[in-house]
Structure formats: structure tokens, C-alpha cells
Scaffold this motif. Structure first.
Motif, PDB file in Angstrom:
ATOM      1  N   GLN A  86       0.814  -1.220   0.000  1.00  0.00           N
ATOM      2  CA  GLN A  86       0.000   0.000   0.000  1.00  0.00           C
ATOM      3  C   GLN A  86       0.849   1.272   0.000  1.00  0.00           C
ATOM      4  O   GLN A  86       0.413   2.312  -0.481  1.00  0.00           O
ATOM      5  N   THR A  87       2.064   1.184   0.539  1.00  0.00           N
ATOM      6  CA  THR A  87       2.913   2.381   0.627  1.00  0.00           C
ATOM      7  C   THR A  87       4.168   2.290  -0.238  1.00  0.00           C
ATOM      8  O   THR A  87       4.941   3.245  -0.294  1.00  0.00           O
ATOM      9  N   ALA A  88       4.367   1.170  -0.908  1.00  0.00           N
ATOM     10  CA  ALA A  88       5.587   0.960  -1.707  1.00  0.00           C
ATOM     11  C   ALA A  88       5.630   1.907  -2.896  1.00  0.00           C
ATOM     12  O   ALA A  88       4.613   2.190  -3.537  1.00  0.00           O
ATOM     13  N   ASP A  89       6.818   2.409  -3.170  1.00  0.00           N
ATOM     14  CA  ASP A  89       7.072   3.245  -4.349  1.00  0.00           C
ATOM     15  C   ASP A  89       8.210   2.577  -5.115  1.00  0.00           C
ATOM     16  O   ASP A  89       9.382   2.804  -4.844  1.00  0.00           O
ATOM     17  N   ARG A  90       7.851   1.744  -6.076  1.00  0.00           N
ATOM     18  CA  ARG A  90       8.875   0.934  -6.748  1.00  0.00           C
ATOM     19  C   ARG A  90       8.470   0.647  -8.185  1.00  0.00           C
ATOM     20  O   ARG A  90       7.278   0.498  -8.486  1.00  0.00           O
ATOM     21  N   ILE A  91       9.461   0.572  -9.050  1.00  0.00           N
ATOM     22  CA  ILE A  91       9.262   0.197 -10.446  1.00  0.00           C
ATOM     23  C   ILE A  91       9.735  -1.247 -10.627  1.00  0.00           C
ATOM     24  O   ILE A  91      10.868  -1.573 -10.297  1.00  0.00           O
ATOM     25  N   PHE A  92       8.861  -2.100 -11.125  1.00  0.00           N
ATOM     26  CA  PHE A  92       9.233  -3.466 -11.463  1.00  0.00           C
ATOM     27  C   PHE A  92       9.382  -3.560 -12.982  1.00  0.00           C
ATOM     28  O   PHE A  92       8.496  -3.148 -13.733  1.00  0.00           O
ATOM     29  N   ARG A  93      10.497  -4.142 -13.422  1.00  0.00           N
ATOM     30  CA  ARG A  93      10.769  -4.293 -14.859  1.00  0.00           C
ATOM     31  C   ARG A  93      10.424  -5.721 -15.270  1.00  0.00           C
ATOM     32  O   ARG A  93      11.099  -6.666 -14.862  1.00  0.00           O
TER      33      ARG A  93
END
Length: 310
Positions: A102-109
Motif C-alpha cells: 500500500q505504501t511501496a514506491d517501486r518500479i518493477f521491470r
């Protein structure tokens, strides 16, 4: 872990890796002044870093063209691998044993092949919007020839749909194909007989120079040759062709179920049984314990289960 086998630790020990940080900043800014500000160092220190790099790499790296600095051919060649290496290092240093969706700020490739681009991605994005609004996906096209290289270099975190990889993996589902066609133009009604199918003109998927595609290859092994008039690397052109011309498009069954009605096409199972490799999900062994990627793999499994039941 193959990417670790070729590391020359002795030579790297004598190379200040901070120079790579300076190089990357210069590639982004193309200005000694702005690069120095970005690194929070003096302009003279930045100039010294660039001089050292030029000496070590035996190349000018950046040359002035008019009022601007431009990278040389060698600098451009180094830019991608250096950025990937720094990104991997930063991710490793910032990683933790917890992941809060809910709070994660991440880019998954995510590397995607075949039908998964059209079947999985829309449903996965919909799921992530409610469970992890700060998570973003960067989708990259992959093939059997490129998947391992892209995984090794860190260009992708995991691969879906490529069927063959030397990395860790699991089967998501078995592959089945279906026939899509405009019943009025083809003057056919489902289900197609073997003679109906073999007597038709065909549109097939092909990501190589072979116009027969994977379906044609599989049939050729049985001594059967299709009359293929269109081979394309994506499914949409095949369905569009079937809508407008008297051709039979052979596509994965999940594509047919979801998209054939949108094109006004009839569809049915292929009348000649063929065995295709299963669709897999693969990831690197060094990311196996990454809690964020582990969570994403779970989300993909849940989406696949939902699609399989629909």
C-alpha cells in the motif's frame, strides 16, 4: 550466477567506482558544472574525475560541440551498462526484508512475450491499482534469444511467457491454440474440420524470418504445410486480418476468448492437436529472496488463476 563469473576483482579493486558515478552524472547533464552540483562536489573535482576517466579509458568521452558537450561513441556505448550497474547497486543498498504494497514506491521491470502482453498485463495493472497504488510496471518485449541476457544485465526483474530460460522458473499454464475467422468471408462455421482448416488461407504468429511461424513449424513436423499468407510478430494484426479477409488466424486460446468477439470473429479449437511448450514465469536466482519481487510473483499467480477460471 553467470554474471558474477567474469568479474575481475583485482582490476576492479584498482578502479575507483566513484568515477562511474561521475560518468553517469555527466551523461545525464552533459555539463561539468551541473554534474558537479548533482554530485555536490566542486567543479574542479568533477573535472579531475573526467580527466582520470579519459586517461583510464583512453578516450575523450565528452567533447565540446558549439556551446554543448557531447558524448563520444565510446561514452554512448558505456552509458547503458554503467546505468544498469549503478541502478542494481542502488537497489541492493536500498533493499530491505519488508515490503508494504500500500505504501511501496517501486518500479518493477517485467519482460513479456507473446499473449501475456495482452492477457496478463491489463488484469495485473488493474489489480495493482487497488493493492499497490505506488507500484509501477515497466514492460519490455523479450524473446527466447534475449531473455537470459536481459535478466543477467538487470534490464528485467522477471520474465513471463518466454518458455525457455536457464533462470529459476515455474509453469503458469499450458499452451492451447484456437482458430479465429470471419464466418461470412470464409464461408465457414465453427467448429472447423481438419479439411476446413487445411484448405483455408492462414495468418500466423512469427517472430523470426520463417513465414510459417510456430504453428507452421509444428505442423511441418507432422508433414503438413499451411497456406500462410500473413506472418506477424503480434496477435492484433492477425485478428485484424481475419476480420477483413477470408483467412484463419491461429492464436493462443486465451487471446481468442478475450479478443475475437471484439473483432466480430468466430472462434473454435484447432482441429489438429498440437503440443506447445507451457507458458512460464522466470526470475534470477539472486532476486529469489527479494520480498518485493516475491510479492509481485504472488500477484501474477493470483491474476493467472482468475484468468484461468474466467
Amino acid at each position: 550466477m553467470p554474471i558474477m563469473d567474469n568479474i575481475d576483482h583485482f582490476n576492479l579493486r584498482s578502479f575507483d567506482l566513484n568515477l562511474m558515478v561521475a560518468f553517469d552524472a555527466m551523461m545525464q547533464e552533459l555539463s561539468v558544472t551541473k554534474s558537479a552540483e548533482k554530485l555536490r562536489i566542486g567543479q574542479s573535482a568533477m573535472s579531475h574525475n573526467l580527466s582520470t576517466l579519459r586517461m583510464l579509458l583512453q578516450d575523450d568521452l565528452f567533447v565540446r560541440v558549439g556551446q554543448k558537450m557531447q558524448p563520444t561513441a565510446k561514452a554512448r556505448a558505456l552509458a547503458g551498462p554503467v546505468r544498469v550497474a549503478l541502478t542494481q547497486a542502488q537497489n541492493a543498498l536500498q533493499s530491505s526484508d519488508s515490503f508494504e504494497p500500500q505504501t511501496a514506491d517501486r518500479i518493477f521491470r517485467v519482460g513479456i512475450a507473446g499473449e501475456m502482453e495482452m492477457v496478463l498485463l491489463p488484469a495485473l495493472v488493474d489489480r495493482l491499482q487497488s493493492t499497490a497504488p505506488g507500484v509501477r510496471l515497466l514492460s519490455r518485449a523479450i524473446t527466447v534469444e534475449t531473455v537470459d541476457m536481459m535478466m543477467d544485465s538487470g534490464e528485467i526483474d522477471l520474465a513471463i511467457g518466454c518458455k525457455q530460460s536457464r533462470h529459476l522458473g515455474e509453469v503458469l499454464f499450458e499452451s492451447n491454440v484456437a482458430c479465429c475467422f470471419n464466418a461470412d468471408l470464409c464461408r465457414l462455421v465453427p467448429p472447423l474440420s481438419r479439411d476446413d482448416y487445411l484448405g483455408a488461407r492462414h495468418a500466423v504468429l512469427s517472430q523470426t524470418a520463417n513465414v510459417a511461424g510456430c504453428v507452421g513449424d509444428a505442423l511441418e513436423a507432422l508433414g503438413i504445410e499451411l497456406n500462410v499468407i500473413l506472418a506477424a510478430p503480434d496477435f492484433m494484426p492477425l485478428l485484424a486480418a481475419a476480420r477483413n479477409a477470408p483467412v484463419v488466424a491461429t492464436v493462443p486460446k486465451r487471446i481468442a476468448v478475450q479478443y475475437a468477439p471484439l473483432f466480430g470473429l468466430a472462434f473454435c479449437e484447432m482441429p489438429i492437436p498440437l503440443n506447445f511448450p507451457p507458458v512460464t514465469m522466470n526470475w534470477a536466482i539472486w532476486s529469489d529472496k527479494d520480498v518485493g519481487l516475491s510479492w509481485l510473483r504472488d500477484q501474477i499467480r493470483l491474476v493467472i488463476d482468475d484468468i484461468s477460471r474466467s
